[in-house]
Design an enzyme around this catalytic site. Sequence first.
Site, PDB file in Angstrom:
ATOM      1  N   GLN A 119      67.531  12.973  23.586  1.00  0.00           N
ATOM      2  CA  GLN A 119      66.600  14.100  23.764  1.00  0.00           C
ATOM      3  C   GLN A 119      65.744  13.869  25.003  1.00  0.00           C
ATOM      4  O   GLN A 119      65.097  12.827  25.131  1.00  0.00           O
ATOM      5  CB  GLN A 119      65.716  14.263  22.522  1.00  0.00           C
ATOM      6  CG  GLN A 119      64.805  15.479  22.593  1.00  0.00           C
ATOM      7  CD  GLN A 119      64.013  15.713  21.310  1.00  0.00           C
ATOM      8  OE1 GLN A 119      64.099  14.931  20.368  1.00  0.00           O
ATOM      9  NE2 GLN A 119      63.233  16.772  21.288  1.00  0.00           N
TER      10      GLN A 119
ATOM     11  N   HIS B 202      65.364  22.141  20.415  1.00  0.00           N
ATOM     12  CA  HIS B 202      66.258  23.142  20.991  1.00  0.00           C
ATOM     13  C   HIS B 202      67.659  22.890  20.470  1.00  0.00           C
ATOM     14  O   HIS B 202      68.091  21.748  20.336  1.00  0.00           O
ATOM     15  CB  HIS B 202      66.234  23.101  22.523  1.00  0.00           C
ATOM     16  CG  HIS B 202      66.326  21.730  23.109  1.00  0.00           C
ATOM     17  ND1 HIS B 202      65.255  20.860  23.151  1.00  0.00           N
ATOM     18  CD2 HIS B 202      67.367  21.065  23.650  1.00  0.00           C
ATOM     19  CE1 HIS B 202      65.634  19.724  23.707  1.00  0.00           C
ATOM     20  NE2 HIS B 202      66.915  19.810  24.008  1.00  0.00           N
ATOM     21  N   LEU B 203      68.344  23.969  20.203  1.00  0.00           N
ATOM     22  CA  LEU B 203      69.733  23.908  19.771  1.00  0.00           C
ATOM     23  C   LEU B 203      70.609  24.285  20.959  1.00  0.00           C
ATOM     24  O   LEU B 203      70.494  25.393  21.491  1.00  0.00           O
ATOM     25  CB  LEU B 203      69.943  24.883  18.604  1.00  0.00           C
ATOM     26  CG  LEU B 203      71.305  24.868  17.920  1.00  0.00           C
ATOM     27  CD1 LEU B 203      71.588  23.506  17.281  1.00  0.00           C
ATOM     28  CD2 LEU B 203      71.378  25.974  16.868  1.00  0.00           C
TER      29      LEU B 203
HETATM   30  P1  5GP Z   1      68.051  17.456  25.634  1.00  0.00           P
HETATM   31  O1  5GP Z   1      68.603  16.344  26.465  1.00  0.00           O
HETATM   32  O2  5GP Z   1      66.551  17.316  25.443  1.00  0.00           O
HETATM   33  O3  5GP Z   1      68.795  17.687  24.355  1.00  0.00           O
HETATM   34  O4  5GP Z   1      68.312  18.776  26.460  1.00  0.00           O
HETATM   35  C1  5GP Z   1      67.407  19.285  27.384  1.00  0.00           C
HETATM   36  C2  5GP Z   1      68.142  20.336  28.190  1.00  0.00           C
HETATM   37  O5  5GP Z   1      67.184  21.100  28.895  1.00  0.00           O
HETATM   38  C3  5GP Z   1      69.097  19.742  29.220  1.00  0.00           C
HETATM   39  O6  5GP Z   1      70.415  20.205  28.956  1.00  0.00           O
HETATM   40  C4  5GP Z   1      68.544  20.236  30.543  1.00  0.00           C
HETATM   41  O7  5GP Z   1      69.559  20.572  31.466  1.00  0.00           O
HETATM   42  C5  5GP Z   1      67.735  21.454  30.128  1.00  0.00           C
HETATM   43  N1  5GP Z   1      66.624  21.741  31.026  1.00  0.00           N
HETATM   44  C6  5GP Z   1      65.708  20.859  31.507  1.00  0.00           C
HETATM   45  N2  5GP Z   1      64.828  21.475  32.302  1.00  0.00           N
HETATM   46  C7  5GP Z   1      65.171  22.791  32.311  1.00  0.00           C
HETATM   47  C8  5GP Z   1      64.643  23.950  32.953  1.00  0.00           C
HETATM   48  O8  5GP Z   1      63.654  23.896  33.686  1.00  0.00           O
HETATM   49  N3  5GP Z   1      65.278  25.130  32.737  1.00  0.00           N
HETATM   50  C9  5GP Z   1      66.379  25.234  31.923  1.00  0.00           C
HETATM   51  N4  5GP Z   1      66.925  26.440  31.785  1.00  0.00           N
HETATM   52  N5  5GP Z   1      66.913  24.150  31.303  1.00  0.00           N
HETATM   53  C10 5GP Z   1      66.323  22.962  31.491  1.00  0.00           C
END
Ligand code: 5GP
Length: 113
Positions: free
Chosen positions: A93, A99-100
């Site tokens: 994460q 987030h899903l």
């Molecule tokens: P995690 O690794 O926390 O499960 O996923 C976070 C996701 O958020 C990643 O896939 C990353 O690409 C996306 N993300 C991070 N910053 C931004 C942003 O500013 N805009 C969008 N649309 N996605 C983001």
Amino acid sequence: MNDCLFCKMARGEIKPDIVFEDEALLAFRDINPQAPVHCLIIPKRHIATLDDLTPADEAIVGRMVRAAQQIAATQGLTRGYRTVMNCKSDGGQAVYHIHLHVLGGRQMSWPPG
Ligand code: 5GP
Ligand code: ZN
């Protein structure tokens, strides 16, 4: 949560590429897509991680999963798709507002990395 990226999106202070919205949820395209379709579904209310969910959050999580189904349909993912919710450091994460992920448009592999 003033400095949370996804709370800023939920408040409209940062405008992502939105694919779905209702009073409780926002969904938008991932900025670094890992598949032809890669969307993120968030609750508008801040919840940091899956481990922070309480029984009172069961309805919102159910709505997130139903939103995944609806987004998959509108994005044409008739052959299937993958949903992922990463939890804390070992889960990968990066953004601490649940987030899903909805990924589709290509064949997924298993096990995940
Ligand atoms: P995690 O690794 O926390 O499960 O996923 C976070 C996701 O958020 C990643 O896939 C990353 O690409 C996306 N993300 C991070 N910053 C931004 C942003 O500013 N805009 C969008 N649309 N996605 C983001
Ligand atoms: Zn937040």
